[in-house]
Design a protein around this motif. Sequence first.
Motif, PDB file in Angstrom:
ATOM      1  N   ASP A 209     -74.405  25.516  43.149  1.00  0.00           N
ATOM      2  CA  ASP A 209     -75.578  26.501  43.514  1.00  0.00           C
ATOM      3  C   ASP A 209     -76.659  26.172  42.486  1.00  0.00           C
ATOM      4  OD1 ASP A 209     -74.225  26.962  40.645  1.00  0.00           O
ATOM      5  OD2 ASP A 209     -74.802  29.082  40.693  1.00  0.00           O
ATOM      6  N   ASP A 210     -76.668  25.185  41.618  1.00  0.00           N
ATOM      7  CA  ASP A 210     -77.907  24.565  40.905  1.00  0.00           C
ATOM      8  C   ASP A 210     -78.776  23.531  41.625  1.00  0.00           C
ATOM      9  OD1 ASP A 210     -79.326  23.347  39.001  1.00  0.00           O
ATOM     10  OD2 ASP A 210     -78.379  24.374  37.540  1.00  0.00           O
ATOM     11  N   ILE A 211     -79.907  23.824  42.026  1.00  0.00           N
ATOM     12  CA  ILE A 211     -80.813  22.935  42.882  1.00  0.00           C
ATOM     13  C   ILE A 211     -80.940  21.519  42.117  1.00  0.00           C
ATOM     14  CG2 ILE A 211     -82.760  23.849  42.051  1.00  0.00           C
ATOM     15  CD1 ILE A 211     -82.249  22.228  45.516  1.00  0.00           C
ATOM     16  N   VAL A 212     -81.036  21.571  40.949  1.00  0.00           N
ATOM     17  CA  VAL A 212     -81.234  20.378  40.057  1.00  0.00           C
ATOM     18  C   VAL A 212     -80.144  19.662  39.579  1.00  0.00           C
ATOM     19  CG1 VAL A 212     -82.642  19.409  37.893  1.00  0.00           C
ATOM     20  CG2 VAL A 212     -83.648  21.197  39.346  1.00  0.00           C
ATOM     21  N   ASN A 213     -79.317  20.571  38.851  1.00  0.00           N
ATOM     22  CA  ASN A 213     -77.989  19.791  38.223  1.00  0.00           C
ATOM     23  C   ASN A 213     -77.005  19.561  39.007  1.00  0.00           C
ATOM     24  OD1 ASN A 213     -79.185  19.852  35.384  1.00  0.00           O
ATOM     25  ND2 ASN A 213     -78.403  22.173  35.248  1.00  0.00           N
ATOM     26  N   ASP A 214     -76.517  20.385  40.153  1.00  0.00           N
ATOM     27  CA  ASP A 214     -75.575  20.111  40.976  1.00  0.00           C
ATOM     28  C   ASP A 214     -76.147  19.136  42.184  1.00  0.00           C
ATOM     29  OD1 ASP A 214     -73.840  21.678  39.509  1.00  0.00           O
ATOM     30  OD2 ASP A 214     -74.321  23.555  40.670  1.00  0.00           O
ATOM     31  N   VAL A 215     -77.149  19.510  42.954  1.00  0.00           N
ATOM     32  CA  VAL A 215     -77.755  18.784  44.146  1.00  0.00           C
ATOM     33  C   VAL A 215     -78.420  17.625  43.737  1.00  0.00           C
ATOM     34  CG1 VAL A 215     -79.088  19.164  46.052  1.00  0.00           C
ATOM     35  CG2 VAL A 215     -77.670  21.127  45.399  1.00  0.00           C
ATOM     36  N   GLY A 216     -79.379  17.708  42.780  1.00  0.00           N
ATOM     37  CA  GLY A 216     -80.197  16.747  42.493  1.00  0.00           C
ATOM     38  C   GLY A 216     -79.264  15.581  41.747  1.00  0.00           C
ATOM     39  N   VAL A 228     -75.318  26.347  48.088  1.00  0.00           N
ATOM     40  CA  VAL A 228     -74.683  27.451  48.405  1.00  0.00           C
ATOM     41  C   VAL A 228     -75.859  28.623  47.956  1.00  0.00           C
ATOM     42  CG1 VAL A 228     -72.428  27.000  48.412  1.00  0.00           C
ATOM     43  CG2 VAL A 228     -73.361  28.002  46.285  1.00  0.00           C
ATOM     44  N   ARG A 229     -75.922  29.859  49.102  1.00  0.00           N
ATOM     45  CA  ARG A 229     -76.701  30.688  48.651  1.00  0.00           C
ATOM     46  C   ARG A 229     -76.178  31.844  48.013  1.00  0.00           C
ATOM     47  NH1 ARG A 229     -78.811  29.529  54.326  1.00  0.00           N
ATOM     48  NH2 ARG A 229     -80.765  28.492  53.937  1.00  0.00           N
ATOM     49  N   THR A 230     -75.374  31.340  46.664  1.00  0.00           N
ATOM     50  CA  THR A 230     -74.655  32.536  46.059  1.00  0.00           C
ATOM     51  C   THR A 230     -74.860  31.951  44.547  1.00  0.00           C
ATOM     52  OG1 THR A 230     -72.753  30.886  46.207  1.00  0.00           O
ATOM     53  CG2 THR A 230     -72.693  32.753  47.635  1.00  0.00           C
ATOM     54  N   GLY A 231     -74.390  32.512  43.612  1.00  0.00           N
ATOM     55  CA  GLY A 231     -74.492  32.351  42.183  1.00  0.00           C
ATOM     56  C   GLY A 231     -76.064  32.525  41.836  1.00  0.00           C
ATOM     57  N   LYS A 232     -76.628  31.322  41.338  1.00  0.00           N
ATOM     58  CA  LYS A 232     -77.802  31.301  40.523  1.00  0.00           C
ATOM     59  C   LYS A 232     -79.172  30.940  41.692  1.00  0.00           C
ATOM     60  CE  LYS A 232     -77.338  28.058  37.573  1.00  0.00           C
ATOM     61  NZ  LYS A 232     -77.715  27.142  36.522  1.00  0.00           N
ATOM     62  N   TYR A 233     -78.395  30.907  43.007  1.00  0.00           N
ATOM     63  CA  TYR A 233     -79.552  30.440  43.987  1.00  0.00           C
ATOM     64  C   TYR A 233     -80.646  31.435  44.103  1.00  0.00           C
ATOM     65  CZ  TYR A 233     -81.434  30.856  48.678  1.00  0.00           C
ATOM     66  OH  TYR A 233     -82.280  30.746  49.746  1.00  0.00           O
ATOM     67  N   ARG A 234     -81.729  30.912  44.281  1.00  0.00           N
ATOM     68  CA  ARG A 234     -83.023  31.556  44.493  1.00  0.00           C
ATOM     69  C   ARG A 234     -83.585  31.334  45.614  1.00  0.00           C
ATOM     70  NH1 ARG A 234     -85.983  32.803  39.129  1.00  0.00           N
ATOM     71  NH2 ARG A 234     -86.462  34.827  39.875  1.00  0.00           N
ATOM     72  N   PRO A 235     -84.371  32.237  46.535  1.00  0.00           N
ATOM     73  CA  PRO A 235     -85.109  31.667  47.617  1.00  0.00           C
ATOM     74  C   PRO A 235     -85.894  30.507  47.641  1.00  0.00           C
ATOM     75  CG  PRO A 235     -84.795  34.093  47.716  1.00  0.00           C
ATOM     76  CD  PRO A 235     -84.378  33.611  46.479  1.00  0.00           C
ATOM     77  N   SER A 236     -86.619  30.512  46.273  1.00  0.00           N
ATOM     78  CA  SER A 236     -87.673  29.626  45.764  1.00  0.00           C
ATOM     79  C   SER A 236     -87.004  28.272  45.853  1.00  0.00           C
ATOM     80  CB  SER A 236     -88.361  29.935  44.466  1.00  0.00           C
ATOM     81  OG  SER A 236     -87.191  30.140  43.417  1.00  0.00           O
ATOM     82  N   ASP A 237     -85.691  28.146  45.683  1.00  0.00           N
ATOM     83  CA  ASP A 237     -85.203  26.648  45.547  1.00  0.00           C
ATOM     84  C   ASP A 237     -85.197  25.931  46.960  1.00  0.00           C
ATOM     85  OD1 ASP A 237     -83.887  27.451  43.071  1.00  0.00           O
ATOM     86  OD2 ASP A 237     -81.836  28.101  43.871  1.00  0.00           O
ATOM     87  N   GLU A 238     -85.679  26.597  47.920  1.00  0.00           N
ATOM     88  CA  GLU A 238     -85.657  26.341  49.269  1.00  0.00           C
ATOM     89  C   GLU A 238     -86.916  25.401  49.271  1.00  0.00           C
ATOM     90  OE1 GLU A 238     -84.103  27.670  52.629  1.00  0.00           O
ATOM     91  OE2 GLU A 238     -82.428  28.942  51.501  1.00  0.00           O
ATOM     92  N   VAL A 243     -86.226  18.344  44.737  1.00  0.00           N
ATOM     93  CA  VAL A 243     -84.889  18.028  45.327  1.00  0.00           C
ATOM     94  C   VAL A 243     -84.720  18.612  46.729  1.00  0.00           C
ATOM     95  CG1 VAL A 243     -82.535  18.356  44.769  1.00  0.00           C
ATOM     96  CG2 VAL A 243     -84.205  18.393  43.043  1.00  0.00           C
ATOM     97  N   LYS A 244     -83.979  18.041  47.644  1.00  0.00           N
ATOM     98  CA  LYS A 244     -83.960  18.666  49.038  1.00  0.00           C
ATOM     99  C   LYS A 244     -82.535  18.526  49.085  1.00  0.00           C
ATOM    100  CE  LYS A 244     -88.251  19.230  49.628  1.00  0.00           C
ATOM    101  NZ  LYS A 244     -88.736  20.746  49.279  1.00  0.00           N
ATOM    102  N   PRO A 245     -81.626  19.541  49.212  1.00  0.00           N
ATOM    103  CA  PRO A 245     -80.207  19.322  49.610  1.00  0.00           C
ATOM    104  C   PRO A 245     -80.044  18.714  50.992  1.00  0.00           C
ATOM    105  CG  PRO A 245     -80.637  21.622  48.659  1.00  0.00           C
ATOM    106  CD  PRO A 245     -82.016  20.850  48.942  1.00  0.00           C
TER     107      PRO A 245
END
Length: 263
Positions: A209-216, A228-238, A243-245
Amino acid sequence: GWARTVRGLLLDVSGVLYDGGADGGVPIAGSVEAVRRVKASGLRLRFCTNETQATRENFVKKLRGMGFDISVSEVTAPAPAACRILKERGLRPHLLVHNDLVPEFAEMDKTNPNCVVLGDAAENFTYANLNEAFRVLIGMEKPVLISLGRGRYYKETDGLKLDVGAYMKALEYACDVQAEVVGKPSKKFFESALAEMGVPPEQAIMIGDDIVNDVGGAQRCGMRALQVRTGKYRPSDENHPEVKPDAYVNNLAEAVDIILQQL
């Protein structure tokens, strides 16, 4: 295309499997069954977490109480990795961690500290405790700060909470030191999880759910990674500038559905 040639999954825990809270937290809808389906499929599975508010044993006990099929041997977490580093380098830690994590460091010599180990100390992040850690560091000729992650925040049932990274940055600034991060997004941390699974990075997918630490972090290791769009996800992550999942999925259950359809 992201679901091709998959042999192993790395799953973040908080925000993917469950949302934490004062009462222990609650599973995210569909996540218990999703883990069961992955295990039944024959895919390799590793739970890759930056959890530092409990020992792995107690952490796993909590998750099993929620219905998850998980064992201690399947969890890659920062504290055991930090202990290996401390032993290898002859370091004696001053601990600023959650009370429930202290047992992980039971075998470490803590007399006359020559480093500081920082975890998600939660209520232990008082001025007095931070100042004590600062004094230990500033008194060293070459300060050594080891941080069990660098997350900015995480989500519990009552909202977002500051994570260890905010306090790490404060000590870095005050002591003019750069922390050594053990945990996501450290490349060594992901490589350790992959080695424990016996799967090369190009055949593994990280789900977090973490765009930087998990995905990046996973992508820099050569893995595909989903947010995932759960947990700490925020629409701004997209719209993250760096980082682009490989894909966004609404939750773990949806990701597992897609992956298993490809097998």
